[in-house]
Design an enzyme around this catalytic site. Structure first.
Site, PDB file in Angstrom:
ATOM      1  N   CYS A 109       0.843  -1.190   0.000  1.00 25.99           N
ATOM      2  CA  CYS A 109       0.000   0.000   0.000  1.00 25.99           C
ATOM      3  C   CYS A 109       0.882   1.246   0.000  1.00 25.99           C
ATOM      4  O   CYS A 109       1.944   1.270   0.634  1.00 25.99           O
ATOM      5  CB  CYS A 109      -0.965   0.005   1.174  1.00 25.99           C
ATOM      6  SG  CYS A 109      -0.259   0.514   2.743  1.00 25.99           S
ATOM      7  N   GLU A 110       0.442   2.236  -0.744  1.00 27.49           N
ATOM      8  CA  GLU A 110       1.241   3.456  -0.874  1.00 27.49           C
ATOM      9  C   GLU A 110       1.181   4.327   0.378  1.00 27.49           C
ATOM     10  O   GLU A 110       1.959   5.257   0.509  1.00 27.49           O
ATOM     11  CB  GLU A 110       0.797   4.251  -2.110  1.00 27.49           C
ATOM     12  CG  GLU A 110      -0.590   4.835  -2.022  1.00 27.49           C
ATOM     13  CD  GLU A 110      -1.005   5.536  -3.305  1.00 27.49           C
ATOM     14  OE1 GLU A 110      -0.475   5.185  -4.365  1.00 27.49           O
ATOM     15  OE2 GLU A 110      -1.861   6.429  -3.233  1.00 27.49           O
ATOM     16  N   HIS A 111       0.277   4.000   1.287  1.00 29.22           N
ATOM     17  CA  HIS A 111       0.156   4.812   2.502  1.00 29.22           C
ATOM     18  C   HIS A 111       1.111   4.377   3.606  1.00 29.22           C
ATOM     19  O   HIS A 111       1.595   5.204   4.365  1.00 29.22           O
ATOM     20  CB  HIS A 111      -1.283   4.762   3.032  1.00 29.22           C
ATOM     21  CG  HIS A 111      -2.291   5.195   2.019  1.00 29.22           C
ATOM     22  ND1 HIS A 111      -3.318   4.382   1.584  1.00 29.22           N
ATOM     23  CD2 HIS A 111      -2.397   6.340   1.321  1.00 29.22           C
ATOM     24  CE1 HIS A 111      -4.028   5.027   0.681  1.00 29.22           C
ATOM     25  NE2 HIS A 111      -3.491   6.212   0.493  1.00 29.22           N
ATOM     26  N   HIS A 112       1.352   3.065   3.712  1.00 32.37           N
ATOM     27  CA  HIS A 112       2.173   2.554   4.817  1.00 32.37           C
ATOM     28  C   HIS A 112       3.306   1.651   4.348  1.00 32.37           C
ATOM     29  O   HIS A 112       4.087   1.178   5.172  1.00 32.37           O
ATOM     30  CB  HIS A 112       1.294   1.766   5.804  1.00 32.37           C
ATOM     31  CG  HIS A 112       0.097   2.531   6.293  1.00 32.37           C
ATOM     32  ND1 HIS A 112      -1.135   2.428   5.697  1.00 32.37           N
ATOM     33  CD2 HIS A 112      -0.036   3.425   7.299  1.00 32.37           C
ATOM     34  CE1 HIS A 112      -1.998   3.218   6.321  1.00 32.37           C
ATOM     35  NE2 HIS A 112      -1.351   3.848   7.292  1.00 32.37           N
ATOM     36  N   GLN A 150      -5.533  -0.342  -3.940  1.00 29.57           N
ATOM     37  CA  GLN A 150      -6.211  -1.406  -4.684  1.00 29.57           C
ATOM     38  C   GLN A 150      -7.080  -0.826  -5.797  1.00 29.57           C
ATOM     39  O   GLN A 150      -7.191  -1.374  -6.885  1.00 29.57           O
ATOM     40  CB  GLN A 150      -7.048  -2.240  -3.711  1.00 29.57           C
ATOM     41  CG  GLN A 150      -7.688  -3.452  -4.388  1.00 29.57           C
ATOM     42  CD  GLN A 150      -8.459  -4.305  -3.405  1.00 29.57           C
ATOM     43  OE1 GLN A 150      -8.115  -4.375  -2.240  1.00 29.57           O
ATOM     44  NE2 GLN A 150      -9.516  -4.941  -3.874  1.00 29.57           N
ATOM     45  N   HIS A 178      -5.593  -6.169   3.187  1.00 32.25           N
ATOM     46  CA  HIS A 178      -4.619  -5.101   3.412  1.00 32.25           C
ATOM     47  C   HIS A 178      -3.996  -5.278   4.784  1.00 32.25           C
ATOM     48  O   HIS A 178      -4.685  -5.150   5.790  1.00 32.25           O
ATOM     49  CB  HIS A 178      -5.302  -3.731   3.304  1.00 32.25           C
ATOM     50  CG  HIS A 178      -5.781  -3.444   1.909  1.00 32.25           C
ATOM     51  ND1 HIS A 178      -5.289  -2.419   1.163  1.00 32.25           N
ATOM     52  CD2 HIS A 178      -6.670  -4.097   1.130  1.00 32.25           C
ATOM     53  CE1 HIS A 178      -5.873  -2.433  -0.029  1.00 32.25           C
ATOM     54  NE2 HIS A 178      -6.717  -3.438  -0.072  1.00 32.25           N
ATOM     55  N   CYS A 180      -2.121  -3.425   6.345  1.00 28.81           N
ATOM     56  CA  CYS A 180      -2.149  -2.218   7.187  1.00 28.81           C
ATOM     57  C   CYS A 180      -3.440  -2.138   7.984  1.00 28.81           C
ATOM     58  O   CYS A 180      -3.480  -1.509   9.043  1.00 28.81           O
ATOM     59  CB  CYS A 180      -1.900  -0.950   6.378  1.00 28.81           C
ATOM     60  SG  CYS A 180      -3.084  -0.627   5.083  1.00 28.81           S
TER      61      CYS A 180
HETATM   62 ZN   LIG Z   1      -1.866   1.122   4.157  1.00 29.13          ZN
END
Ligand SMILES: [Zn+2]
Length: 221
Positions: A109-112, A150, A178, A180
């Site tokens: 994931c690009e956030h975490h 996603q 996910h 995360c």
């Molecule tokens: Zn994430």
């Protein structure tokens, strides 16, 4: 298991960089640091965990992580268009749905930068030509080996197949967990997120869309 069904329009994938210049999702602009700089960054992260960076088990970790990252994010060096564009085969009268089910993938994931683990299902309705089945799986892998959401990954797969192969329609369904969500924050384990993108006939003809979903559900389909 709870599922969220979302329908995302294709072509929602154009990025804008810091300078406000539009760039394609397929050729991210990257200015890579040196191996040494990456290892130093990993060492900083190790210190951030609170562990002792001098202990034996961690000595080689920065070098290993640098190497692992190149593999896990190798999708930035590969072009899905090229992968699809090299070989087309004549269909010789076949014009019905081609469905490739259960393509396992690992992304981040690009956030975490935490894993997204899932399966992609891709169908298209040929218009005179088909690609080798392994090409579709390669396209899924190339996009998976980039930092992702996603939703974006689902749209990217559908868009590149539509643009290069020009079939009558493309259907993509991704189901993924996910990490995360499982490991941090709300800690919701075992939940699956579903995303779909439909183009062409799959978008306009509800019956084709329903047939795709039925074929996915049918274990012998
Ligand atoms: Zn994430």
């Amino acid at each position: 298991m709870d599922a969220v069904i979302k329908n995302f329009p294709p072509h929602a994938d154009q990025g804008t960089d810091a300078a406000g210049k539009k760039h394609s999702m397929h050729k991210p602009l990257t200015d890579r640091p040196s191996q040494q700089e990456v290892e130093a960054a990993v060492t900083t992260l190790l210190r951030w965990t609170g562990d002792d960076i001098a202990r034996e088990g961690l000595i080689e970790t920065p070098a290993r992580v640098a190497k692992a990252f190149r593999e896990m994010f190798s999708g930035y060096d590969q072009s899905p268009e090229d992968e699809l564009g090299r070989t087309f085969e004549e269909v010789q009268g076949y014009d019905d749905m081609v469905l490739i089910k259960d393509m396992s993938f690992h992304s981040h994931c690009e956030h975490h930068m935490v894993p997204i683990i899932g399966k992609a299902h891709v169908a298209y309705l040929p218009d005179g030509k088909v690609v080798g089945l392994s090409k579709i799986a390669r396209v899924v892998d190339i996009f998976a080996r980039r930092l992702q959401t996603q939703e974006a990954m689902t749209a990217q797969i559908a868009t590149v197949i539509q643009d290069v192969l020009k079939p009558r329609g493309v259907a993509v369904l991704i189901e993924a967990e996910h990490m995360c969500m499982a490991m941090r924050g709300i800690r919701k384990q075992g939940s699956t997120t579903l995303t779909t993108t439909f183009t062409g006939v799959f978008k306009t003809d509800f019956q084709e869309q329903a047939r795709f979903m039925t074929m996915l559900r049918d274990k012998h389909g």
